[in-house]
Design a protein around this motif. Structure first.
Motif, PDB file in Angstrom:
ATOM      1  N   MET A   1       0.789  -1.272   0.078  1.00 48.43           N
ATOM      2  CA  MET A   1       0.053   0.006  -0.122  1.00 48.43           C
ATOM      3  C   MET A   1       0.753   1.264  -0.042  1.00 48.43           C
ATOM      4  O   MET A   1       0.502   2.391  -0.224  1.00 48.43           O
ATOM      5  CB  MET A   1      -0.703  -0.208   1.132  1.00 48.43           C
ATOM      6  N   LEU A   2       2.076   1.081   0.629  1.00 47.52           N
ATOM      7  CA  LEU A   2       2.971   2.324   0.758  1.00 47.52           C
ATOM      8  C   LEU A   2       3.855   2.401  -0.480  1.00 47.52           C
ATOM      9  O   LEU A   2       4.597   3.349  -0.460  1.00 47.52           O
ATOM     10  CB  LEU A   2       3.582   2.365   1.918  1.00 47.52           C
ATOM     11  N   GLY A   3       4.008   1.497  -1.355  1.00 38.82           N
ATOM     12  CA  GLY A   3       4.512   1.627  -2.688  1.00 38.82           C
ATOM     13  C   GLY A   3       5.913   0.829  -2.529  1.00 38.82           C
ATOM     14  O   GLY A   3       6.738   0.825  -3.305  1.00 38.82           O
ATOM     15  N   PHE A   4       6.053   0.040  -1.381  1.00 38.01           N
ATOM     16  CA  PHE A   4       7.467  -0.885  -0.865  1.00 38.01           C
ATOM     17  C   PHE A   4       7.121  -2.163  -1.744  1.00 38.01           C
ATOM     18  O   PHE A   4       5.944  -2.760  -1.589  1.00 38.01           O
ATOM     19  CB  PHE A   4       7.538  -0.924   0.345  1.00 38.01           C
ATOM     20  N   LYS A   5       8.187  -2.813  -2.179  1.00 46.51           N
ATOM     21  CA  LYS A   5       7.922  -4.239  -2.752  1.00 46.51           C
ATOM     22  C   LYS A   5       8.176  -5.355  -1.475  1.00 46.51           C
ATOM     23  O   LYS A   5       8.935  -5.120  -0.790  1.00 46.51           O
ATOM     24  CB  LYS A   5       9.388  -4.502  -3.518  1.00 46.51           C
ATOM     25  N   PRO A   6       6.896  -5.993  -1.563  1.00 48.05           N
ATOM     26  CA  PRO A   6       6.855  -6.732  -0.492  1.00 48.05           C
ATOM     27  C   PRO A   6       8.256  -7.714   0.038  1.00 48.05           C
ATOM     28  O   PRO A   6       8.386  -7.897   1.048  1.00 48.05           O
ATOM     29  CB  PRO A   6       5.746  -7.813  -0.677  1.00 48.05           C
ATOM     30  N   LYS A   7       8.731  -8.358  -1.045  1.00 49.63           N
ATOM     31  CA  LYS A   7       9.956  -9.274  -0.943  1.00 49.63           C
ATOM     32  C   LYS A   7      11.140  -8.278  -0.254  1.00 49.63           C
ATOM     33  O   LYS A   7      11.720  -8.895   0.758  1.00 49.63           O
ATOM     34  CB  LYS A   7      10.455  -9.894  -1.945  1.00 49.63           C
ATOM     35  N   LYS A   8      11.362  -7.152  -0.625  1.00 51.78           N
ATOM     36  CA  LYS A   8      12.228  -6.192  -0.152  1.00 51.78           C
ATOM     37  C   LYS A   8      11.964  -5.771   1.565  1.00 51.78           C
ATOM     38  O   LYS A   8      13.071  -5.783   2.378  1.00 51.78           O
ATOM     39  CB  LYS A   8      12.617  -5.007  -0.629  1.00 51.78           C
ATOM     40  N   VAL A   9      10.756  -5.463   1.738  1.00 56.01           N
ATOM     41  CA  VAL A   9      10.339  -5.274   3.115  1.00 56.01           C
ATOM     42  C   VAL A   9      10.393  -6.495   3.949  1.00 56.01           C
ATOM     43  O   VAL A   9      10.826  -6.509   5.069  1.00 56.01           O
ATOM     44  CB  VAL A   9       8.775  -4.734   3.138  1.00 56.01           C
ATOM     45  N   ALA A  10      10.117  -7.543   3.627  1.00 60.74           N
ATOM     46  CA  ALA A  10      10.097  -8.851   4.558  1.00 60.74           C
ATOM     47  C   ALA A  10      11.757  -9.317   4.686  1.00 60.74           C
ATOM     48  O   ALA A  10      12.192  -9.550   5.908  1.00 60.74           O
ATOM     49  CB  ALA A  10       9.499  -9.917   3.753  1.00 60.74           C
ATOM     50  N   THR A  11      12.342  -8.878   3.554  1.00 63.47           N
ATOM     51  CA  THR A  11      13.941  -9.284   3.729  1.00 63.47           C
ATOM     52  C   THR A  11      14.633  -8.248   4.699  1.00 63.47           C
ATOM     53  O   THR A  11      15.202  -8.683   5.587  1.00 63.47           O
ATOM     54  CB  THR A  11      14.747  -9.329   2.385  1.00 63.47           C
ATOM     55  N   THR A  12      14.123  -7.084   4.601  1.00 64.80           N
ATOM     56  CA  THR A  12      14.759  -5.970   5.735  1.00 64.80           C
ATOM     57  C   THR A  12      14.341  -6.371   7.011  1.00 64.80           C
ATOM     58  O   THR A  12      14.995  -6.156   7.988  1.00 64.80           O
ATOM     59  CB  THR A  12      14.266  -4.666   5.144  1.00 64.80           C
ATOM     60  N   VAL A  13      12.858  -6.611   7.192  1.00 65.10           N
ATOM     61  CA  VAL A  13      12.419  -6.856   8.602  1.00 65.10           C
ATOM     62  C   VAL A  13      13.038  -8.103   9.163  1.00 65.10           C
ATOM     63  O   VAL A  13      13.333  -8.117  10.380  1.00 65.10           O
ATOM     64  CB  VAL A  13      11.033  -7.005   8.477  1.00 65.10           C
ATOM     65  N   SER A  14      13.308  -9.284   8.424  1.00 64.00           N
ATOM     66  CA  SER A  14      13.900 -10.413   8.941  1.00 64.00           C
ATOM     67  C   SER A  14      15.330 -10.259   9.197  1.00 64.00           C
ATOM     68  O   SER A  14      15.876 -10.933   9.790  1.00 64.00           O
ATOM     69  CB  SER A  14      14.063 -11.514   7.944  1.00 64.00           C
ATOM     70  N   PHE A  15      16.175  -9.202   8.669  1.00 65.42           N
ATOM     71  CA  PHE A  15      17.380  -8.814   8.724  1.00 65.42           C
ATOM     72  C   PHE A  15      17.494  -8.218  10.227  1.00 65.42           C
ATOM     73  O   PHE A  15      18.373  -8.133  11.089  1.00 65.42           O
ATOM     74  CB  PHE A  15      17.954  -8.100   7.700  1.00 65.42           C
ATOM     75  N   ILE A  16      16.485  -7.300  10.401  1.00 65.03           N
ATOM     76  CA  ILE A  16      16.505  -6.468  11.721  1.00 65.03           C
ATOM     77  C   ILE A  16      16.079  -7.129  12.920  1.00 65.03           C
ATOM     78  O   ILE A  16      16.494  -6.890  13.940  1.00 65.03           O
ATOM     79  CB  ILE A  16      15.666  -5.030  11.320  1.00 65.03           C
ATOM     80  N   VAL A  17      15.010  -8.198  12.682  1.00 65.06           N
ATOM     81  CA  VAL A  17      14.345  -8.741  14.137  1.00 65.06           C
ATOM     82  C   VAL A  17      15.570  -9.205  14.977  1.00 65.06           C
ATOM     83  O   VAL A  17      15.559  -8.995  15.937  1.00 65.06           O
ATOM     84  CB  VAL A  17      13.507  -9.362  13.618  1.00 65.06           C
ATOM     85  N   PRO A  18      16.390 -10.196  14.203  1.00 63.43           N
ATOM     86  CA  PRO A  18      17.371 -10.743  15.358  1.00 63.43           C
ATOM     87  C   PRO A  18      18.314  -9.802  16.254  1.00 63.43           C
ATOM     88  O   PRO A  18      18.703  -9.891  17.290  1.00 63.43           O
ATOM     89  CB  PRO A  18      18.216 -11.403  14.327  1.00 63.43           C
ATOM     90  N   PHE A  19      18.638  -8.423  15.422  1.00 63.07           N
ATOM     91  CA  PHE A  19      19.239  -7.628  16.272  1.00 63.07           C
ATOM     92  C   PHE A  19      18.547  -6.797  17.353  1.00 63.07           C
ATOM     93  O   PHE A  19      18.913  -6.554  18.256  1.00 63.07           O
ATOM     94  CB  PHE A  19      19.945  -6.391  15.428  1.00 63.07           C
ATOM     95  N   SER A  20      17.283  -6.417  17.032  1.00 62.01           N
ATOM     96  CA  SER A  20      16.352  -6.123  17.876  1.00 62.01           C
ATOM     97  C   SER A  20      16.052  -7.210  19.259  1.00 62.01           C
ATOM     98  O   SER A  20      16.305  -6.642  20.397  1.00 62.01           O
ATOM     99  CB  SER A  20      15.096  -5.783  17.200  1.00 62.01           C
ATOM    100  N   ALA A  21      16.090  -8.339  18.740  1.00 62.67           N
ATOM    101  CA  ALA A  21      15.901  -9.209  19.938  1.00 62.67           C
ATOM    102  C   ALA A  21      17.133  -9.322  20.710  1.00 62.67           C
ATOM    103  O   ALA A  21      17.145  -9.739  22.038  1.00 62.67           O
ATOM    104  CB  ALA A  21      15.457 -10.823  19.262  1.00 62.67           C
ATOM    105  N   LEU A  22      18.475  -9.492  20.005  1.00 63.40           N
ATOM    106  CA  LEU A  22      19.532  -9.507  20.778  1.00 63.40           C
ATOM    107  C   LEU A  22      19.667  -8.417  21.873  1.00 63.40           C
ATOM    108  O   LEU A  22      19.939  -8.612  23.059  1.00 63.40           O
ATOM    109  CB  LEU A  22      20.848  -9.582  19.674  1.00 63.40           C
ATOM    110  N   GLY A  23      19.146  -7.231  21.379  1.00 67.25           N
ATOM    111  CA  GLY A  23      19.363  -6.038  22.241  1.00 67.25           C
ATOM    112  C   GLY A  23      18.217  -6.128  23.409  1.00 67.25           C
ATOM    113  O   GLY A  23      18.720  -5.729  24.601  1.00 67.25           O
ATOM    114  N   SER A  24      17.246  -6.561  23.145  1.00 68.75           N
ATOM    115  CA  SER A  24      16.242  -6.716  24.246  1.00 68.75           C
ATOM    116  C   SER A  24      16.721  -7.868  25.267  1.00 68.75           C
ATOM    117  O   SER A  24      16.704  -7.758  26.553  1.00 68.75           O
ATOM    118  CB  SER A  24      15.043  -7.099  23.663  1.00 68.75           C
ATOM    119  N   PHE A  25      17.461  -8.703  24.714  1.00 66.62           N
ATOM    120  CA  PHE A  25      17.862 -10.180  25.616  1.00 66.62           C
ATOM    121  C   PHE A  25      18.908  -9.349  26.506  1.00 66.62           C
ATOM    122  O   PHE A  25      18.955  -9.601  27.732  1.00 66.62           O
ATOM    123  CB  PHE A  25      18.359 -11.165  24.738  1.00 66.62           C
ATOM    124  N   ALA A  26      19.963  -8.697  25.906  1.00 61.75           N
ATOM    125  CA  ALA A  26      21.077  -8.035  26.560  1.00 61.75           C
ATOM    126  C   ALA A  26      20.486  -7.006  27.688  1.00 61.75           C
ATOM    127  O   ALA A  26      21.093  -7.202  28.845  1.00 61.75           O
ATOM    128  CB  ALA A  26      21.906  -7.183  25.728  1.00 61.75           C
TER     129      ALA A  26
END
Length: 87
Positions: A1-26
Motif C-alpha cells: 500500500m505504501l509503494g514498497f516491494k513486499p519481498k524487500k520489506v520482508a527481507t529487511t524486517v527479517s534482517f533487523i528482527v534478530p538484532f532487536s531481539a538480541l538488544g532486548s535480551f541483553a
C-alpha cells in the motif's frame, strides 16, 4: 500500500528482527540473574525445533497446507483472546 516491494520489506524486517531481539535480551540479562544451564537447554531446543520446522515446511507440506495451518493457528489465537476477554 505504501509503494514498497513486499519481498524487500520482508527481507529487511527479517534482517533487523534478530538484532532487536538480541538488544532486548541483553537488556533483560542485565536486570536479572541468568541460569546458564537453562539458557543453553532452551537454545539447543530452539535450534532443533527450528530445523525440524524448516524441514517440515520445505519438504513435507505444500503451500495450501501451510496456509491452512496458519489459518487454524490464527483462529485458535483469536478464540483464546476472545475467551480471555469474556472472563
Amino acid at each position: 500500500m505504501l509503494g514498497f516491494k513486499p519481498k524487500k520489506v520482508a527481507t529487511t524486517v527479517s534482517f533487523i528482527v534478530p538484532f532487536s531481539a538480541l538488544g532486548s535480551f541483553a537488556t533483560y540479562v542485565s536486570m536479572i540473574h541468568l541460569y546458564y544451564i537453562a539458557l543453553a537447554t532452551i537454545a539447543i531446543c530452539a535450534i532443533i525445533g527450528g530445523h525440524i520446522g524448516n524441514f517440515l515446511m520445505q519438504f513435507k507440506l505444500n503451500q495450501k497446507q501451510v496456509k491452512k495451518l496458519l489459518a487454524v493457528m490464527l483462529y485458535i489465537l483469536a478464540i483464546k483472546m476472545l475467551w480471555h476477554l469474556i472472563e
